[in-house]
Design a protein around this motif. Structure first.
Motif, PDB file in Angstrom:
ATOM      1  N   GLY A  62       0.798  -1.222   0.000  1.00 50.45           N
ATOM      2  CA  GLY A  62       0.000   0.000   0.000  1.00 50.45           C
ATOM      3  C   GLY A  62       0.826   1.265   0.000  1.00 50.45           C
ATOM      4  N   SER A  63       2.134   1.148   0.290  1.00 49.69           N
ATOM      5  CA  SER A  63       2.996   2.337   0.276  1.00 49.69           C
ATOM      6  C   SER A  63       3.118   2.886  -1.145  1.00 49.69           C
ATOM      7  N   ARG A  64       3.238   4.213  -1.230  1.00 51.61           N
ATOM      8  CA  ARG A  64       3.337   4.886  -2.519  1.00 51.61           C
ATOM      9  C   ARG A  64       4.679   5.594  -2.619  1.00 51.61           C
ATOM     10  N   VAL A  65       5.295   5.525  -3.793  1.00 55.21           N
ATOM     11  CA  VAL A  65       6.536   6.248  -4.062  1.00 55.21           C
ATOM     12  C   VAL A  65       6.432   6.861  -5.452  1.00 55.21           C
ATOM     13  N   PRO A  66       7.142   7.967  -5.706  1.00 53.49           N
ATOM     14  CA  PRO A  66       7.061   8.612  -7.018  1.00 53.49           C
ATOM     15  C   PRO A  66       7.600   7.718  -8.131  1.00 53.49           C
ATOM     16  N   ALA A  67       6.893   7.675  -9.234  1.00 51.13           N
ATOM     17  CA  ALA A  67       7.286   6.800 -10.344  1.00 51.13           C
ATOM     18  C   ALA A  67       8.604   7.235 -10.984  1.00 51.13           C
ATOM     19  N   HIS A  68       8.855   8.539 -11.025  1.00 51.83           N
ATOM     20  CA  HIS A  68      10.006   9.020 -11.796  1.00 51.83           C
ATOM     21  C   HIS A  68      11.347   8.660 -11.182  1.00 51.83           C
ATOM     22  N   ALA A  69      11.362   8.336  -9.873  1.00 50.69           N
ATOM     23  CA  ALA A  69      12.640   8.126  -9.189  1.00 50.69           C
ATOM     24  C   ALA A  69      12.844   6.698  -8.724  1.00 50.69           C
TER      25      ALA A  69
ATOM     26  N   ALA B 124       1.825  12.576 -18.154  1.00 52.48           N
ATOM     27  CA  ALA B 124       1.289  12.894 -16.822  1.00 52.48           C
ATOM     28  C   ALA B 124       2.402  12.939 -15.783  1.00 52.48           C
ATOM     29  N   VAL B 125       3.344  12.009 -15.889  1.00 57.38           N
ATOM     30  CA  VAL B 125       4.487  11.999 -14.960  1.00 57.38           C
ATOM     31  C   VAL B 125       5.316  13.266 -15.133  1.00 57.38           C
ATOM     32  N   LEU B 126       5.546  13.651 -16.371  1.00 57.54           N
ATOM     33  CA  LEU B 126       6.326  14.859 -16.639  1.00 57.54           C
ATOM     34  C   LEU B 126       5.573  16.106 -16.183  1.00 57.54           C
ATOM     35  N   ALA B 127       4.261  16.115 -16.398  1.00 59.17           N
ATOM     36  CA  ALA B 127       3.456  17.273 -15.997  1.00 59.17           C
ATOM     37  C   ALA B 127       3.436  17.429 -14.477  1.00 59.17           C
ATOM     38  N   ALA B 128       3.516  16.315 -13.767  1.00 53.06           N
ATOM     39  CA  ALA B 128       3.523  16.373 -12.303  1.00 53.06           C
ATOM     40  C   ALA B 128       4.848  16.894 -11.770  1.00 53.06           C
ATOM     41  N   GLY B 129       5.863  16.940 -12.626  1.00 49.45           N
ATOM     42  CA  GLY B 129       7.173  17.417 -12.206  1.00 49.45           C
ATOM     43  C   GLY B 129       8.088  16.267 -11.830  1.00 49.45           C
ATOM     44  N   LEU B 130       9.384  16.536 -11.899  1.00 49.94           N
ATOM     45  CA  LEU B 130      10.395  15.537 -11.556  1.00 49.94           C
ATOM     46  C   LEU B 130      11.254  16.090 -10.416  1.00 49.94           C
ATOM     47  N   PRO B 131      10.697  16.178  -9.226  1.00 48.42           N
ATOM     48  CA  PRO B 131      11.445  16.779  -8.114  1.00 48.42           C
ATOM     49  C   PRO B 131      12.664  15.962  -7.720  1.00 48.42           C
ATOM     50  N   ARG B 132      13.705  16.656  -7.290  1.00 55.08           N
ATOM     51  CA  ARG B 132      14.913  15.978  -6.838  1.00 55.08           C
ATOM     52  C   ARG B 132      14.681  15.420  -5.438  1.00 55.08           C
TER      53      ARG B 132
ATOM     54  N   THR C 115      18.740  11.885  -8.625  1.00 60.67           N
ATOM     55  CA  THR C 115      17.401  11.895  -9.220  1.00 60.67           C
ATOM     56  C   THR C 115      17.411  12.590 -10.572  1.00 60.67           C
ATOM     57  N   ILE C 116      16.834  11.933 -11.565  1.00 64.20           N
ATOM     58  CA  ILE C 116      16.697  12.563 -12.878  1.00 64.20           C
ATOM     59  C   ILE C 116      15.580  13.600 -12.810  1.00 64.20           C
ATOM     60  N   THR C 117      15.919  14.835 -13.103  1.00 63.78           N
ATOM     61  CA  THR C 117      14.938  15.925 -13.049  1.00 63.78           C
ATOM     62  C   THR C 117      14.692  16.575 -14.412  1.00 63.78           C
ATOM     63  N   ASP C 118      15.469  16.197 -15.405  1.00 68.06           N
ATOM     64  CA  ASP C 118      15.328  16.758 -16.743  1.00 68.06           C
ATOM     65  C   ASP C 118      14.404  15.883 -17.588  1.00 68.06           C
ATOM     66  N   PRO C 119      13.355  16.448 -18.192  1.00 62.76           N
ATOM     67  CA  PRO C 119      12.407  15.651 -18.973  1.00 62.76           C
ATOM     68  C   PRO C 119      13.057  14.857 -20.103  1.00 62.76           C
ATOM     69  N   THR C 120      14.024  15.452 -20.801  1.00 58.46           N
ATOM     70  CA  THR C 120      14.685  14.743 -21.894  1.00 58.46           C
ATOM     71  C   THR C 120      15.478  13.561 -21.362  1.00 58.46           C
ATOM     72  N   ALA C 121      16.188  13.766 -20.263  1.00 56.22           N
ATOM     73  CA  ALA C 121      16.950  12.678 -19.654  1.00 56.22           C
ATOM     74  C   ALA C 121      16.020  11.568 -19.170  1.00 56.22           C
ATOM     75  N   PHE C 122      14.840  11.943 -18.677  1.00 54.13           N
ATOM     76  CA  PHE C 122      13.881  10.946 -18.217  1.00 54.13           C
ATOM     77  C   PHE C 122      13.372  10.115 -19.401  1.00 54.13           C
ATOM     78  N   ARG C 123      13.056  10.775 -20.504  1.00 54.39           N
ATOM     79  CA  ARG C 123      12.613  10.031 -21.691  1.00 54.39           C
ATOM     80  C   ARG C 123      13.715   9.098 -22.185  1.00 54.39           C
ATOM     81  N   ASP C 124      14.962   9.567 -22.149  1.00 56.20           N
ATOM     82  CA  ASP C 124      16.093   8.727 -22.557  1.00 56.20           C
ATOM     83  C   ASP C 124      16.210   7.502 -21.646  1.00 56.20           C
ATOM     84  N   ALA C 125      15.979   7.710 -20.362  1.00 52.81           N
ATOM     85  CA  ALA C 125      16.054   6.599 -19.408  1.00 52.81           C
ATOM     86  C   ALA C 125      14.973   5.560 -19.708  1.00 52.81           C
ATOM     87  N   LEU C 126      13.772   6.020 -20.062  1.00 51.30           N
ATOM     88  CA  LEU C 126      12.691   5.092 -20.402  1.00 51.30           C
ATOM     89  C   LEU C 126      13.027   4.312 -21.667  1.00 51.30           C
TER      90      LEU C 126
END
Length: 267
Positions: A130-137, A155-163, A168-179
């Motif tokens: 039941g615990s929740r953690v941010p998807a981006h990190a 939606a993940v990008l719109a919610a922000g990528l907080p450090r 932590t990846i905080t750059d949208p382009t870097a996040f897409r590259d990681a995916l």
């Protein structure tokens, strides 16, 4: 859905239930009102209704959740039989790796743990079903987002990528590259993005038709393993485990056992 189909009283009822957490285990009516933004009279009516239903109890001027709240989670397990199917595989993976093994699914822009075998605590925060953690990190979030619809990524990008930690990846382009890398490799390894020193890996668990149902995850610390060791020794075990879960799901589907019959689950 039209506005008239939206039942605001249900939204407010859940808001009151969710106001009970580690910081407010036994809040007063005023504290619940402050946490939810609702008026005190409204909170009072909701608490009294929940009390009559058996989900909360009064302790003087304070309120507490009752064990009946746990039945909500039990109903989820009862109507999602893959959790029962996956549990012995999680136990085996935890025994083989001597580290925690988890199963998680995406809920909005967060990852929710739906099954977990904890060998030792490796995170500063407490993690339970039941615990929740941010998807981006998280490695689980990377796997689930990598094979999700484009709208989920947006939606993940719109919610922000907080450090949240030093890497932590905080750059949208870097996040897409990681995916993209996750889709190429077939797995995700994340180090010090959710929490400094935390090292985790995840692989997809697929349904019989090939859709990603959940993420199977392993977690440890940088002092115990390196990323190279995980890729070489742990990822193959995880992929075997995920494949075994998928085989069991296919067999159960073939015998028409993937239904909503109540079962004990693992609570």
């Amino acid at each position: 859905m039209s506005e008239r189909d939206y039942v605001q009283s249900i939204e407010r009822g859940f808001a009151v239930l969710l106001a009970f957490d580690a910081d407010r285990p036994t809040p007063t009516l005023a504290e619940v009102a402050s946490a939810t933004g609702l008026s005190r009279p409204a909170v009072r009516r909701i608490l009294l209704t929940l009390q009559k239903l058996g989900y909360v109890a009064a302790q003087g001027t304070r309120w507490t959740l009752t064990p009946r709240v746990l039945t909500i989670g039990q109903h989820y397990a009862a109507t999602h039989s893959f959790l029962e199917t996956a549990q012995p595989h999680l136990l085996r993976l935890a025994e083989e790796t001597q580290e925690s093994a988890s199963l998680a699914q995406l809920d909005g822009t967060d990852v929710v743990y739906v099954a977990r075998v904890q060998v030792r605590r490796v995170m500063a925060i407490s993690i339970d079903v039941g615990s929740r953690v941010p998807a981006h990190a998280t490695s689980m979030g990377r796997v689930l987002t990598a094979w999700a619809d484009a709208s989920v990524v947006e939606a993940v990008l719109a919610a922000g990528l907080p450090r949240l930690a030093q890497r932590t990846i905080t750059d949208p382009t870097a996040f897409r590259d990681a995916l993209h890398k996750v889709r190429q490799d077939g797995y995700a390894v994340v180090e010090s993005e959710l929490e400094d020193g935390l090292l985790s890996a995840a692989v997809p668990v697929r349904t019989p038709d090939g859709a990603v149902l959940a993420a199977l995850a392993y977690s440890t610390t940088v002092g115990r393993r390196t990323e190279e060791q995980i890729v070489e020794k742990v990822i193959p075990l995880m992929q075997q485990t995920a494949a075994a879960i998928s085989v069991d799901l296919r067999l159960l589907s073939g015998t028409r056992r993937l239904d909503t019959q109540a079962r004990d689950g693992f609570y």
